[in-house]
Each structure stands twice: as C-alpha cells, then as structure tokens.
Write a protein that holds these residues in place. Structure first.
Motif, PDB file in Angstrom:
ATOM      1  N   PHE A  56      16.057  18.426  -9.951  1.00  8.02           N
ATOM      2  CA  PHE A  56      15.350  18.733  -8.707  1.00  8.02           C
ATOM      3  C   PHE A  56      15.643  20.147  -8.193  1.00  8.02           C
ATOM      4  CE2 PHE A  56      16.671  14.120  -8.425  1.00  8.02           C
ATOM      5  CZ  PHE A  56      15.518  13.642  -9.016  1.00  8.02           C
ATOM      6  N   LEU A  57      15.732  21.105  -9.105  1.00  6.48           N
ATOM      7  CA  LEU A  57      15.955  22.479  -8.700  1.00  6.48           C
ATOM      8  C   LEU A  57      14.756  23.012  -7.908  1.00  6.48           C
ATOM      9  CD1 LEU A  57      17.640  24.268 -11.740  1.00  6.48           C
ATOM     10  CD2 LEU A  57      18.594  23.932  -9.456  1.00  6.48           C
ATOM     11  N   ALA A  58      15.031  23.707  -6.826  1.00  9.07           N
ATOM     12  CA  ALA A  58      13.970  24.337  -6.039  1.00  9.07           C
ATOM     13  C   ALA A  58      13.414  25.532  -6.789  1.00  9.07           C
ATOM     14  CB  ALA A  58      14.512  24.754  -4.674  1.00  9.07           C
ATOM     15  N   ASP A  59      12.134  25.783  -6.609  1.00  9.10           N
ATOM     16  CA  ASP A  59      11.438  26.895  -7.242  1.00  9.10           C
ATOM     17  C   ASP A  59      11.237  27.967  -6.182  1.00  9.10           C
ATOM     18  OD1 ASP A  59       9.711  28.717  -8.380  1.00  9.10           O
ATOM     19  OD2 ASP A  59       8.351  27.207  -9.210  1.00  9.10           O
ATOM     20  N   ARG A  60      12.033  29.014  -6.230  1.00  8.83           N
ATOM     21  CA  ARG A  60      11.957  30.039  -5.196  1.00  8.83           C
ATOM     22  C   ARG A  60      10.601  30.735  -5.168  1.00  8.83           C
ATOM     23  NH1 ARG A  60      17.438  29.947  -6.344  1.00  8.83           N
ATOM     24  NH2 ARG A  60      18.826  30.244  -4.565  1.00  8.83           N
ATOM     25  N   SER A  61       9.962  30.878  -6.322  1.00  7.96           N
ATOM     26  CA  SER A  61       8.665  31.557  -6.353  1.00  7.96           C
ATOM     27  C   SER A  61       7.583  30.715  -5.658  1.00  7.96           C
ATOM     28  CB  SER A  61       8.246  31.834  -7.804  1.00  7.96           C
ATOM     29  OG  SER A  61       8.042  30.618  -8.518  1.00  7.96           O
ATOM     30  N   ALA A  62       7.724  29.406  -5.724  1.00 11.33           N
ATOM     31  CA  ALA A  62       6.753  28.519  -5.076  1.00 11.33           C
ATOM     32  C   ALA A  62       7.128  28.227  -3.625  1.00 11.33           C
ATOM     33  CB  ALA A  62       6.647  27.205  -5.851  1.00 11.33           C
ATOM     34  N   GLY A  63       8.396  28.422  -3.278  1.00  5.88           N
ATOM     35  CA  GLY A  63       8.840  28.194  -1.911  1.00  5.88           C
ATOM     36  C   GLY A  63       9.320  26.784  -1.640  1.00  5.88           C
ATOM     37  N   TYR A  64       9.513  25.969  -2.699  1.00  4.05           N
ATOM     38  CA  TYR A  64      10.005  24.606  -2.514  1.00  4.05           C
ATOM     39  C   TYR A  64      10.589  24.071  -3.809  1.00  4.05           C
ATOM     40  CZ  TYR A  64       5.468  23.329  -4.554  1.00  4.05           C
ATOM     41  OH  TYR A  64       4.368  23.219  -5.372  1.00  4.05           O
TER      42      TYR A  64
END
Length: 309
Positions: free
Chosen positions: A301-309
C-alpha cells in the motif's frame, strides 16, 4: 532491536499501544515501541497526519512512515518526507465503509426518510423500485470504492464505477477518463464519492457534473469534502436536481455551526464516521509492513507521490 516511533495525538497512544505490541509479538518481531525516541534512533514511524511531527528531516535512519489513515493528502506533499509512505488499507476500514455506504444507499433507495420523519398520521403510499431499476455510480475504485461497488452489486443494483485508470470487476461497468466520467454521472441515480483529494479531483462535483446526473438523484460522500463544490450542491438541492445529499466529510471539520448544510432539509450530515481505523486490524497491517521491510520484501500500500495518494 527495531525502534518504532508512534507519532499521533496522545489519546491514540492509549488505544494503539497494546494492539501494536501484540501485532509485533505475533510476528516474532523484536520491537521497541515508544512515543519519545530521539529522531536518529528511529527505524519506523507509525503516523497520523494530525501528529505534531511534521518535519521528517532529523529521522535519518527511518526506513518507512506507516500511516494510520487511509488518506495521505495532508502529508504526501511534505517536502521533508523522503522516506517511503504506506497508506492504511485494512479489513476494518473496508468493512466499515461498506456498511455505511450500503446503509445510506438503501435508505435513499427505499425512501426510508419519508416514513421515519413523517410520523404525523398521513398514510404515505410510496413503493420504491427494485434495486434492479436504481442505478448506482461509484467514483473511485480503490480498495474502499471497489469494496462498496461489489457490495452494492451484490444487493442487486446496476453499478457503474469510474476511476483515473481502467479497472476491472465482475458485474460492474468500469469506466475511466473524461468521457467515462460523463457516462458514469449520466446513470447515477445514486452517486457515491470515494475519490482521493488531489488537484485533479477538487471540485470535481461542480454545477456541470450535478446537472449531468438524472434529476432527483441522491449523492453520498464519505470520501473527501473538497470533491464537492458546496455552493453548486446547495443550488442543485434547491432546484430538486439532487433530491438529497448525505455527507460525511467536509472542507472544514468539524463542520461550522453556521454552514448551510446543517439547516438544509435535504442534507444529512454525519461526523466523519463512515470508516474509522480500528486499532486491532490496523496494527496487524503496520506490523506486517515492518516485517516485510526487515525481510527485504516490498511494502504494501505504498503511496504514489506523483498521483497524490
């Protein structure tokens, strides 16, 4: 010894200390769990975005920040956060959201407010359509959105889901993209919002989006407050374009006492209770991610910084 810092409001430590300790012990992890490590000693941070900890620069040894909330929009853009950030996705969140969403969808579908609020001696002869004839759209097909879409499909509703990227789910019409959004809104007799709060989703439900929905539709928002243009929603409620809005999240929380949502007869306000992190199940997710990291496995469940979530 693995040093884990618990960084959340003090009252959360009372509810999380025991279940986190148990979860680490159950996985055989040798963990020192505290609320007061020196920054350079910390291996992992169990974190809530409303924590006083906002500068991650001193945590040079930290391998990951493990969020206790499903939402990460209040922390993901923090320039000092260079460590991997894991979102909270667990059974408790999914089950709680399924129950809240299906409960309110059925409430609107069955017209329950008509009878609950109308105990005045008038015989209201209203027979709702079957679920087969009430179309539901879920915007956002992440873990929570997909769980709700599947539950609503299981109740017999025709369900359309929309997401940023194409998803697939048996029995659910999955759409994506701008054209897909228009189609999803056009069939939304009941609209459920479970999108993250990003620059691309803020005010997504504006006057044009509301006008694209069937007249007399219902709106349910347990996702994020900024998804909705409040003034546009109030105007659509006043004209009857939207029959009722049930809202669990808001731009400012708690919702100010003078906000028009409180007084509007066709708005239901609930106090951000649609899905709460449960310490017992959340602790298991946190412990499993620590175990994975220590064994060289990828975090879940790593957050995707490029997507913002």
């Amino acid at each position: 010894m693995i040093n884990v810092l618990f960084a959340a409001l003090p009252e959360r430590w009372v509810t999380y200390e025991a279940p986190l300790t148990k979860a680490f012990n159950d996985l055989g992890l040798d963990v020192d769990l505290r609320i007061d490590f020196a920054p350079h000693e910390v291996d992992y941070i169990v974190y809530a975005p409303n924590s006083p900890l906002q500068d991650f620069t001193p945590y040079t040894r930290c391998k990951a920040v493990l969020n206790l909330w499903a939402g990460v929009e209040n922390i993901i853009s923090n320039p000092t956060l260079t460590q991997p950030l894991a979102r909270m996705v667990d059974h408790g969140l999914s089950q709680g959201m399924r129950e809240w969403v299906t409960g309110h969808a059925l409430r609107h579908h069955l017209g329950m407010d008509l009878h609950i609020k109308g105990q005045d001696g008038e015989w209201r002869d209203y027979v709702p359509p079957l679920a087969d004839d009430r179309r539901v759209t879920v915007l956002g097909l992440g873990e929570l959105g997909m769980a709700c879409a599947k539950a609503l499909h299981g109740l017999g509703f025709p369900v359309t889901g929309w997401s940023r990227t194409q998803k697939e789910a048996e029995g659910i019409t999955c759409l994506c993209g701008e054209e897909g959004l228009g189609k999803a809104l056009s069939t939304a007799d009941i609209l459920v919002l479970l999108l993250p709060n990003t620059a691309a989703t803020e005010n997504l439900i504006d006057a044009d989006a509301l006008a694209a929905m069937p007249k007399g539709a219902f709106l349910i928002n347990p996702g994020r407050g900024p998804l909705i243009d409040d003034e546009a929603l109030l105007a659509a409620l006043d004209t009857g374009q939207i029959a009722h809005a049930t809202l669990d999240v808001f731009r400012v929380e708690p919702l100010p006492v003078d906000h028009p949502f409180w007084a509007h007869p066709n708005v239901t306000v609930t106090p951000h209770i649609a899905s709460e992190t449960r310490p017992s199940s959340a602790s298991q997710i946190v412990a499993e991610n620590v175990r994975r990291s220590e064994n060289g496995e990828p975090l879940r469940f790593l957050a995707d910084r490029s997507a913002g979530y």
